[in-house]
Write an enzyme that holds these catalytic residues in place. Structure first.
Site, PDB file in Angstrom:
ATOM      1  N   VAL A 100       0.838  -1.200   0.000  1.00 37.41           N
ATOM      2  CA  VAL A 100       0.000   0.000   0.000  1.00 37.41           C
ATOM      3  C   VAL A 100       0.873   1.251   0.000  1.00 37.41           C
ATOM      4  O   VAL A 100       0.373   2.362   0.106  1.00 37.41           O
ATOM      5  CB  VAL A 100      -0.953  -0.004   1.230  1.00 37.41           C
ATOM      6  CG1 VAL A 100      -1.880  -1.204   1.183  1.00 37.41           C
ATOM      7  CG2 VAL A 100      -0.181   0.013   2.553  1.00 37.41           C
ATOM      8  N   HIS A 116      -4.566  -4.419  -1.986  1.00 32.06           N
ATOM      9  CA  HIS A 116      -4.904  -4.076  -0.598  1.00 32.06           C
ATOM     10  C   HIS A 116      -5.084  -2.578  -0.375  1.00 32.06           C
ATOM     11  O   HIS A 116      -5.069  -2.120   0.762  1.00 32.06           O
ATOM     12  CB  HIS A 116      -3.833  -4.642   0.358  1.00 32.06           C
ATOM     13  CG  HIS A 116      -3.818  -6.136   0.388  1.00 32.06           C
ATOM     14  ND1 HIS A 116      -2.752  -6.890   0.826  1.00 32.06           N
ATOM     15  CD2 HIS A 116      -4.766  -7.052   0.010  1.00 32.06           C
ATOM     16  CE1 HIS A 116      -3.035  -8.184   0.724  1.00 32.06           C
ATOM     17  NE2 HIS A 116      -4.244  -8.307   0.226  1.00 32.06           N
ATOM     18  N   CYS A 124     -14.604   7.915   1.780  1.00 36.62           N
ATOM     19  CA  CYS A 124     -15.645   8.465   2.660  1.00 36.62           C
ATOM     20  C   CYS A 124     -16.446   7.300   3.265  1.00 36.62           C
ATOM     21  O   CYS A 124     -16.843   6.384   2.555  1.00 36.62           O
ATOM     22  CB  CYS A 124     -16.565   9.383   1.860  1.00 36.62           C
ATOM     23  SG  CYS A 124     -17.952   9.975   2.837  1.00 36.62           S
ATOM     24  N   SER A 183       5.168 -13.566   1.738  1.00 36.61           N
ATOM     25  CA  SER A 183       5.230 -14.796   2.545  1.00 36.61           C
ATOM     26  C   SER A 183       4.245 -15.832   2.012  1.00 36.61           C
ATOM     27  O   SER A 183       4.308 -16.995   2.407  1.00 36.61           O
ATOM     28  CB  SER A 183       4.919 -14.471   4.006  1.00 36.61           C
ATOM     29  OG  SER A 183       3.698 -13.773   4.093  1.00 36.61           O
TER      30      SER A 183
HETATM   31  P1  OAD Z   1       5.048 -10.491   4.823  1.00 33.05           P
HETATM   32  O1  OAD Z   1       5.645  -9.610   5.866  1.00 33.05           O
HETATM   33  O2  OAD Z   1       4.088 -11.522   5.259  1.00 33.05           O
HETATM   34  O3  OAD Z   1       6.219 -11.252   4.021  1.00 33.05           O
HETATM   35  C1  OAD Z   1       7.318 -10.594   3.499  1.00 33.05           C
HETATM   36  C2  OAD Z   1       8.124 -11.589   2.688  1.00 33.05           C
HETATM   37  O4  OAD Z   1       9.214 -10.899   2.088  1.00 33.05           O
HETATM   38  C3  OAD Z   1       8.724 -12.743   3.496  1.00 33.05           C
HETATM   39  O5  OAD Z   1       8.490 -13.970   2.806  1.00 33.05           O
HETATM   40  C4  OAD Z   1      10.230 -12.427   3.529  1.00 33.05           C
HETATM   41  O6  OAD Z   1      11.033 -13.612   3.530  1.00 33.05           O
HETATM   42  C5  OAD Z   1      10.405 -11.664   2.224  1.00 33.05           C
HETATM   43  N1  OAD Z   1      11.506 -10.691   2.200  1.00 33.05           N
HETATM   44  C6  OAD Z   1      11.944  -9.883   3.186  1.00 33.05           C
HETATM   45  N2  OAD Z   1      12.927  -9.066   2.748  1.00 33.05           N
HETATM   46  C7  OAD Z   1      13.106  -9.358   1.433  1.00 33.05           C
HETATM   47  C8  OAD Z   1      13.963  -8.836   0.406  1.00 33.05           C
HETATM   48  N3  OAD Z   1      14.828  -7.848   0.643  1.00 33.05           N
HETATM   49  N4  OAD Z   1      13.870  -9.381  -0.823  1.00 33.05           N
HETATM   50  C9  OAD Z   1      12.986 -10.385  -1.093  1.00 33.05           C
HETATM   51  N5  OAD Z   1      12.156 -10.910  -0.165  1.00 33.05           N
HETATM   52  C10 OAD Z   1      12.204 -10.399   1.076  1.00 33.05           C
HETATM   53  O7  OAD Z   1       4.436  -9.511   3.702  1.00 33.05           O
HETATM   54  P2  OAD Z   1       3.331  -9.837   2.606  1.00 33.05           P
HETATM   55  O8  OAD Z   1       3.487 -11.200   2.062  1.00 33.05           O
HETATM   56  O9  OAD Z   1       3.333  -8.692   1.666  1.00 33.05           O
HETATM   57  O10 OAD Z   1      -2.100  -6.940   4.210  1.00 33.05           O
HETATM   58  O11 OAD Z   1       2.008  -9.768   3.487  1.00 33.05           O
HETATM   59  C11 OAD Z   1       0.770  -9.896   2.864  1.00 33.05           C
HETATM   60  C12 OAD Z   1      -0.239  -8.993   3.526  1.00 33.05           C
HETATM   61  O12 OAD Z   1      -0.272  -9.238   4.934  1.00 33.05           O
HETATM   62  C13 OAD Z   1       0.064  -7.513   3.420  1.00 33.05           C
HETATM   63  O13 OAD Z   1      -0.326  -6.942   2.209  1.00 33.05           O
HETATM   64  C14 OAD Z   1      -0.711  -6.935   4.569  1.00 33.05           C
HETATM   65  C15 OAD Z   1      -0.412  -7.968   5.639  1.00 33.05           C
HETATM   66  O14 OAD Z   1      -1.350  -8.100   6.622  1.00 33.05           O
HETATM   67  C16 OAD Z   1      -2.862  -5.859   4.453  1.00 33.05           C
HETATM   68  O15 OAD Z   1      -2.452  -4.865   5.028  1.00 33.05           O
HETATM   69  C17 OAD Z   1      -4.268  -5.983   3.961  1.00 33.05           C
END
Ligand code: OAD
Length: 239
Positions: A100, A116, A124, A183
């Protein structure tokens, strides 16, 4: 780097990229899970749910303003820039992001499906109008008198059905699908690479560690996206 992957990326014109918080980690934006993750420090249910907003909209706005302040200090990193170059290079390109933070747009991408929402937009609570965020004291108010809420999909809420439908369609039609820094535990986003793979796409994953998506991937690139994507892109462009 894997020869088949390089050839697939050189020969196709159709690519879909899905990103998660990991792509922005090297820009200084914390991820949600893992060491130093946002959901380790803050309780999601107190901040990112409709119930939390109903109970204390000022607290929720304070949290989003805090995040906006952090994000505004951050710049796109080489990983974002390569994904922006990909959009210019491939005639049929879509970026799907769970982030986001708006950093993909800052890097130059325009064909983006934001699953997201966006921290720089608000909606609003009465008429659902979406506007750009404007800075103000306290809780921002719409001209209709109702309060605005962050234009973010919170826990327990559904994703925008048009955006989601579009994301599923381009994923199912993709020939190469690259998933970066997620993740793979939050659905429905986590289903997109799986569906793409089932429909015949070549699936590439870039992550610092293995995820539930990894066993479906044709190629797993282990490491930081800001380092690996530029190396991969250099190789694609070498003829
Ligand atoms: P996560 O925090 O769950 O996962 C981040 C991923 O990035 C992990 O698998 C890490 O191993 C990997 N990672 C970290 N640093 C990295 C780098 N430099 N290069 C490559 N990979 C790296 O984040 P998301 O999967 O985005 O939702 O989480 C999904 C959703 O959960 C988000 O959009 C958010 C959250 O709740 C909402 O806010 C609706």
């Amino acid at each position: 780097m894997d020869k088949k992957m390089i050839n697939m990326m050189r020969e196709t014109s159709n690519i879909v990229v899905l990103t998660g918080a990991g792509i922005s980690q090297e820009s200084g934006i914390p991820t949600f899970r893992g060491e130093g993750g946002l959901w380790k420090k803050f309780r999601a249910e107190e901040l990112a749910t409709p119930q939390a907003f109903k109970k204390d909209p000022a607290l929720v706005w304070e949290w989003y303003k805090f995040r906006q302040d952090k994000v505004s200090e951050c710049k796109p990193n080489p990983g974002h820039h390569i994904i922006s170059e990909m959009e210019r290079f491939y005639s049929d390109f879509t970026l799907i992001t769970q982030n986001v933070d708006g950093l993909h747009r800052k890097a130059g991408n325009t064909k983006i499906l934001e699953l997201h929402g966006n921290i720089w937009k608000m909606r609003c609570t009465a008429d659902e109008r979406v506007v750009d965020y404007f800075s103000c004291e306290g809780i921002p108010k719409c001209e209709c008198g109702a309060i605005f809420r962050p234009h973010i999909v919170w826990f327990g809420e559904s994703l925008d059905s048009n955006i989601l439908e579009h994301a599923f369609k381009v994923s199912a039609e993709s020939l190469v699908f690259i998933v970066v820094g997620t993740s793979g535990v939050v659905h429905p986003a986590a289903q997109l690479p799986i569906i793409a793979r089932e429909k015949g796409a070549y699936l590439i994953e870039v992550n610092t560690e293995r995820t539930p998506i990894s066993s479906h991937s044709d190629c797993f690139l282990e490491g930081k996206s800001g380092e690996l994507l530029p190396v991969l892109w250099d190789e694609i462009k070498q003829k």
